[in-house]
Design a protein around this motif. Structure first.
Motif, PDB file in Angstrom:
ATOM      1  N   HIS A 152       0.885  -1.170   0.000  1.00 12.66           N
ATOM      2  CA  HIS A 152       0.000   0.000   0.000  1.00 12.66           C
ATOM      3  C   HIS A 152       0.923   1.220   0.000  1.00 12.66           C
ATOM      4  O   HIS A 152       1.682   1.401   0.957  1.00 12.66           O
ATOM      5  CB  HIS A 152      -0.895   0.017   1.239  1.00 12.66           C
ATOM      6  CG  HIS A 152      -1.697   1.270   1.362  1.00 12.66           C
ATOM      7  ND1 HIS A 152      -2.888   1.465   0.701  1.00 12.66           N
ATOM      8  CD2 HIS A 152      -1.457   2.409   2.053  1.00 12.66           C
ATOM      9  CE1 HIS A 152      -3.358   2.663   0.984  1.00 12.66           C
ATOM     10  NE2 HIS A 152      -2.507   3.255   1.804  1.00 12.66           N
ATOM     11  N   PRO A 153       0.904   2.048  -1.062  1.00 11.32           N
ATOM     12  CA  PRO A 153       1.837   3.173  -1.138  1.00 11.32           C
ATOM     13  C   PRO A 153       1.635   4.177  -0.001  1.00 11.32           C
ATOM     14  O   PRO A 153       0.508   4.614   0.256  1.00 11.32           O
ATOM     15  CB  PRO A 153       1.518   3.821  -2.487  1.00 11.32           C
ATOM     16  CG  PRO A 153       0.795   2.777  -3.271  1.00 11.32           C
ATOM     17  CD  PRO A 153       0.073   1.940  -2.261  1.00 11.32           C
ATOM     18  N   PHE A 186       8.308  -2.994   6.062  1.00 16.25           N
ATOM     19  CA  PHE A 186       7.585  -4.139   5.535  1.00 16.25           C
ATOM     20  C   PHE A 186       6.604  -4.608   6.599  1.00 16.25           C
ATOM     21  O   PHE A 186       6.742  -4.269   7.775  1.00 16.25           O
ATOM     22  CB  PHE A 186       8.570  -5.248   5.144  1.00 16.25           C
ATOM     23  CG  PHE A 186       9.458  -4.843   4.008  1.00 16.25           C
ATOM     24  CD1 PHE A 186       9.132  -5.189   2.706  1.00 16.25           C
ATOM     25  CD2 PHE A 186      10.600  -4.089   4.230  1.00 16.25           C
ATOM     26  CE1 PHE A 186       9.934  -4.797   1.645  1.00 16.25           C
ATOM     27  CE2 PHE A 186      11.406  -3.686   3.177  1.00 16.25           C
ATOM     28  CZ  PHE A 186      11.078  -4.043   1.882  1.00 16.25           C
ATOM     29  N   ASP A 187       5.622  -5.388   6.197  1.00 18.53           N
ATOM     30  CA  ASP A 187       4.609  -5.876   7.121  1.00 18.53           C
ATOM     31  C   ASP A 187       5.206  -6.984   7.993  1.00 18.53           C
ATOM     32  O   ASP A 187       5.263  -8.147   7.586  1.00 18.53           O
ATOM     33  CB  ASP A 187       3.392  -6.384   6.342  1.00 18.53           C
ATOM     34  CG  ASP A 187       2.222  -6.726   7.244  1.00 18.53           C
ATOM     35  OD1 ASP A 187       2.268  -6.362   8.438  1.00 18.53           O
ATOM     36  OD2 ASP A 187       1.271  -7.352   6.752  1.00 18.53           O
ATOM     37  N   GLY A 188       5.685  -6.594   9.170  1.00 27.79           N
ATOM     38  CA  GLY A 188       6.263  -7.552  10.100  1.00 27.79           C
ATOM     39  C   GLY A 188       7.552  -8.152   9.591  1.00 27.79           C
ATOM     40  O   GLY A 188       8.228  -7.596   8.731  1.00 27.79           O
ATOM     41  N   PHE A 235       1.801  11.111   2.503  1.00 22.59           N
ATOM     42  CA  PHE A 235       1.113  10.803   1.251  1.00 22.59           C
ATOM     43  C   PHE A 235       0.697   9.349   1.344  1.00 22.59           C
ATOM     44  O   PHE A 235       1.545   8.457   1.371  1.00 22.59           O
ATOM     45  CB  PHE A 235       2.039  11.052   0.056  1.00 22.59           C
ATOM     46  CG  PHE A 235       2.557  12.469   0.016  1.00 22.59           C
ATOM     47  CD1 PHE A 235       1.781  13.484  -0.524  1.00 22.59           C
ATOM     48  CD2 PHE A 235       3.786  12.786   0.566  1.00 22.59           C
ATOM     49  CE1 PHE A 235       2.245  14.791  -0.540  1.00 22.59           C
ATOM     50  CE2 PHE A 235       4.258  14.089   0.553  1.00 22.59           C
ATOM     51  CZ  PHE A 235       3.480  15.101   0.002  1.00 22.59           C
ATOM     52  N   ASP A 236      -0.613   9.119   1.436  1.00 20.63           N
ATOM     53  CA  ASP A 236      -1.139   7.789   1.704  1.00 20.63           C
ATOM     54  C   ASP A 236      -2.054   7.353   0.569  1.00 20.63           C
ATOM     55  O   ASP A 236      -3.026   8.043   0.246  1.00 20.63           O
ATOM     56  CB  ASP A 236      -1.905   7.792   3.030  1.00 20.63           C
ATOM     57  CG  ASP A 236      -2.252   6.402   3.500  1.00 20.63           C
ATOM     58  OD1 ASP A 236      -1.390   5.507   3.423  1.00 20.63           O
ATOM     59  OD2 ASP A 236      -3.390   6.205   3.956  1.00 20.63           O
ATOM     60  N   VAL A 283       5.426  -1.230   2.898  1.00 22.57           N
ATOM     61  CA  VAL A 283       4.170  -0.662   3.385  1.00 22.57           C
ATOM     62  C   VAL A 283       4.317   0.828   3.717  1.00 22.57           C
ATOM     63  O   VAL A 283       3.317   1.519   3.863  1.00 22.57           O
ATOM     64  CB  VAL A 283       3.601  -1.429   4.599  1.00 22.57           C
ATOM     65  CG1 VAL A 283       3.220  -2.848   4.198  1.00 22.57           C
ATOM     66  CG2 VAL A 283       4.554  -1.416   5.774  1.00 22.57           C
ATOM     67  N   CYS A 284       5.543   1.306   3.826  1.00 25.48           N
ATOM     68  CA  CYS A 284       5.764   2.724   4.101  1.00 25.48           C
ATOM     69  C   CYS A 284       7.234   3.061   3.840  1.00 25.48           C
ATOM     70  O   CYS A 284       8.120   2.298   4.203  1.00 25.48           O
ATOM     71  CB  CYS A 284       5.431   3.048   5.562  1.00 25.48           C
ATOM     72  SG  CYS A 284       5.724   4.779   6.014  1.00 25.48           S
TER      73      CYS A 284
END
Length: 157
Positions: free
Chosen positions: A39-40, A119-121, A51-52, A128-129
């Motif tokens: 997800h940018p 990253f996610d975990g 900026f999401d 992810v950000c």
């Protein structure tokens, strides 16, 4: 697969992805850049901007590349953590278009930057950000839109 082998594999996957992120940004292949994200999301820490989502991130790319069409990275060095890749690099560009109301100066800048690609975990394979840290005064002084701090009267008496 044992834990050590999985960590090594994940590190290679993430490093390849972050390098693709840098390459596609510099080449202005923003669809490819967006595809490096789950997800940018960008968090620009010195300005407080966030900026999401794909539309906001694409807007960020549009504004910054209008101002700095040759924006690029140099001396990229990567470090790994369980849930992030940390990048140190020099950001370079030439101010050829307006940026948030500041007219183009035609001057170039080089600024050291640290960016965290989260990253996610400890198992995520897509960003992810991206959280970015840099000194805005370094850029503003080089572009001629702010005086060096010693000229502004803040140096030692």
């Amino acid at each position: 697969m044992d834990i050590s082998a999985r960590r090594s594999e994940l590190r290679k996957i993430r490093e390849t992805l972050v390098r693709e992120h840098f390459r596609s940004e510099a080449d202005q292949e923003f669809d490819a850049t967006l595809n490096t994200f789950d997800h940018p999301r960008y968090e620009i820490m010195p300005t407080g901007q966030v900026f999401d989502g794909p539309d906001e991130v694409m807007g960020y790319y549009t504004v910054t590349r209008e101002a700095f069409p040759d924006q690029r990275h140099d001396n990229v060095r990567l470090r790994h953590t369980d849930d992030a890749v940390v990048a140190e690099f020099d950001l370079l560009g030439t101010h050829l278009g307006p940026l948030y109301g500041v007219p183009a100066t035609g001057r170039a800048f080089r600024c050291p930057v640290v960016a965290f690609f989260f990253f996610d975990g400890d198992e995520g394979e897509r960003i992810v950000c991206e959280r970015v840290y840099f000194d805005t005064a370094t850029i503003a002084i080089q572009l001629g839109i702010a005086p060096p701090l010693t000229e502004a009267g803040t140096g030692p008496a």
